[in-house]
Design a protein around this motif. Structure first.
Motif, PDB file in Angstrom:
ATOM      1  N   ALA A  88     -43.275 -64.996 -52.535  1.00 52.57           N
ATOM      2  CA  ALA A  88     -42.416 -63.822 -52.633  1.00 52.57           C
ATOM      3  C   ALA A  88     -43.161 -62.549 -52.231  1.00 52.57           C
ATOM      4  CB  ALA A  88     -41.865 -63.683 -54.056  1.00 52.57           C
ATOM      5  N   ARG A  89     -44.436 -62.460 -52.596  1.00 49.88           N
ATOM      6  CA  ARG A  89     -45.238 -61.299 -52.199  1.00 49.88           C
ATOM      7  C   ARG A  89     -45.351 -61.218 -50.678  1.00 49.88           C
ATOM      8  NH1 ARG A  89     -49.051 -57.733 -54.096  1.00 49.88           N
ATOM      9  NH2 ARG A  89     -50.627 -57.106 -52.586  1.00 49.88           N
ATOM     10  N   HIS A  90     -45.682 -62.338 -50.074  1.00 44.32           N
ATOM     11  CA  HIS A  90     -45.879 -62.350 -48.626  1.00 44.32           C
ATOM     12  C   HIS A  90     -44.570 -62.080 -47.886  1.00 44.32           C
ATOM     13  CE1 HIS A  90     -49.993 -63.521 -49.101  1.00 44.32           C
ATOM     14  NE2 HIS A  90     -49.662 -64.607 -49.774  1.00 44.32           N
ATOM     15  N   HIS A  91     -43.467 -62.596 -48.403  1.00 45.16           N
ATOM     16  CA  HIS A  91     -42.188 -62.344 -47.746  1.00 45.16           C
ATOM     17  C   HIS A  91     -41.728 -60.901 -47.922  1.00 45.16           C
ATOM     18  CE1 HIS A  91     -41.626 -66.351 -46.341  1.00 45.16           C
ATOM     19  NE2 HIS A  91     -41.575 -66.892 -47.543  1.00 45.16           N
ATOM     20  N   THR A  92     -42.055 -60.306 -49.060  1.00 51.27           N
ATOM     21  CA  THR A  92     -41.743 -58.885 -49.247  1.00 51.27           C
ATOM     22  C   THR A  92     -42.494 -58.044 -48.220  1.00 51.27           C
ATOM     23  OG1 THR A  92     -41.350 -59.190 -51.622  1.00 51.27           O
ATOM     24  CG2 THR A  92     -41.828 -56.950 -50.869  1.00 51.27           C
ATOM     25  N   ILE A  93     -43.768 -58.333 -48.037  1.00 48.47           N
ATOM     26  CA  ILE A  93     -44.561 -57.612 -47.043  1.00 48.47           C
ATOM     27  C   ILE A  93     -44.046 -57.910 -45.638  1.00 48.47           C
ATOM     28  CG2 ILE A  93     -46.868 -57.372 -46.041  1.00 48.47           C
ATOM     29  CD1 ILE A  93     -47.983 -57.925 -48.878  1.00 48.47           C
ATOM     30  N   GLU A  94     -43.635 -59.168 -45.412  1.00 45.97           N
ATOM     31  CA  GLU A  94     -43.087 -59.552 -44.105  1.00 45.97           C
ATOM     32  C   GLU A  94     -41.885 -58.692 -43.731  1.00 45.97           C
ATOM     33  OE1 GLU A  94     -41.114 -63.542 -42.044  1.00 45.97           O
ATOM     34  OE2 GLU A  94     -41.092 -63.302 -44.231  1.00 45.97           O
ATOM     35  N   TRP A  95     -40.937 -58.526 -44.661  1.00 43.90           N
ATOM     36  CA  TRP A  95     -39.737 -57.762 -44.355  1.00 43.90           C
ATOM     37  C   TRP A  95     -39.996 -56.266 -44.327  1.00 43.90           C
ATOM     38  CZ3 TRP A  95     -35.505 -59.350 -42.083  1.00 43.90           C
ATOM     39  CH2 TRP A  95     -35.317 -60.725 -41.997  1.00 43.90           C
ATOM     40  N   LEU A  96     -40.983 -55.808 -45.070  1.00 42.53           N
ATOM     41  CA  LEU A  96     -41.405 -54.415 -44.939  1.00 42.53           C
ATOM     42  C   LEU A  96     -41.964 -54.177 -43.537  1.00 42.53           C
ATOM     43  CD1 LEU A  96     -42.028 -51.598 -46.113  1.00 42.53           C
ATOM     44  CD2 LEU A  96     -44.198 -52.532 -46.940  1.00 42.53           C
ATOM     45  N   MET A  97     -42.784 -55.104 -43.049  1.00 39.31           N
ATOM     46  CA  MET A  97     -43.347 -54.968 -41.711  1.00 39.31           C
ATOM     47  C   MET A  97     -42.261 -55.104 -40.633  1.00 39.31           C
ATOM     48  SD  MET A  97     -46.512 -54.263 -42.159  1.00 39.31           S
ATOM     49  CE  MET A  97     -46.056 -53.475 -43.732  1.00 39.31           C
ATOM     50  N   TRP A  98     -41.246 -55.919 -40.905  1.00 44.31           N
ATOM     51  CA  TRP A  98     -40.111 -56.037 -39.986  1.00 44.31           C
ATOM     52  C   TRP A  98     -39.436 -54.682 -39.820  1.00 44.31           C
ATOM     53  CZ3 TRP A  98     -34.754 -55.455 -40.904  1.00 44.31           C
ATOM     54  CH2 TRP A  98     -33.902 -55.944 -39.887  1.00 44.31           C
TER      55      TRP A  98
END
Length: 205
Positions: A88-98
């Motif tokens: 969940a942490r990595h996906h949160t950062i992923e969508w922030l970077m998106w």
């Protein structure tokens, strides 16, 4: 206490929303980018890049620019809206970077080119890419209430950009999951306080 230097742009608004959501004490200072305040010498001392937003956290002594970096910092500082570990942490950062790398820059160009009517090639390119990004967002939200498992800094980052859908020449009814998500976040008291009215009228389904 945090000092926030900002203006009413999507990048500025997402930090305002975050500070309200985190419940941190802060003071807002308007940097009117339409008048060039971001290039005044006093402001360049704070951010030599001449952009908004910037925060100064007097508790830690940290001065920080770039809205995505600020959201990550606030999430780390408070332990909220950013999972501490795991997927969940990595996906949160992923969508922030998106948002930072694609959604924001493309829609920023849409704000100019799709209202100027003077560059047909650029307008067509940006119109197609804008629609592609909305389709990506709609697909992501098809089976979930938020971009990741729970409401997070990723949602805070994307929402202010979607709020200008009319300038993107987007009909939100064509993206029903984005529309539902948009209204769900708009109902949050912290978002209502920060943005007390819709940027554009929400179309009825």
């Amino acid at each position: 206490m945090i000092d926030l230097y900002t203006w009413i742009t999507p990048n500025g608004l997402k930090v305002s929303i975050a500070l309200e959501e985190f419940g941190l004490p802060y003071r807002s200072h308007a940097i009117d980018i339409t008048k060039g305040d971001q290039f005044l010498q006093d402001y360049l001392v704070i951010n030599p890049g001449g952009k908004i937003p910037v925060i100064i956290d007097h508790e830690t002594g940290i001065t920080l620019a770039e809205s995505g970096a600020i959201l990550l910092y606030l999430g780390e500082k408070t332990g909220r809206f950013l999972p501490r570990q795991g997927a969940a942490r990595h996906h949160t950062i992923e969508w922030l970077m998106w948002q930072m790398g694609g959604f924001g820059p493309t829609l920023g160009n849409a704000h100019y080119f799709l209202t100027a009517g003077q560059a047909p090639f650029a307008e067509d390119l940006i119109r197609r890419d804008t629609r592609r990004l909305y389709e990506t967002l709609n697909a992501r939200l098809a089976d979930r209430d938020y971009l990741v498992d729970d409401y997070s800094i990723a949602d805070m980052a994307v929402w202010p950009w979607v709020s200008r859908f009319q300038r993107h020449k987007i009909d939100l009814n064509a993206f029903p999951y984005v529309r539902q998500w948009y209204l769900r976040l708009a109902a949050r008291p912290q978002v209502k306080y920060t943005i007390p009215h819709f940027t554009s009228e929400i179309p009825q389904p």
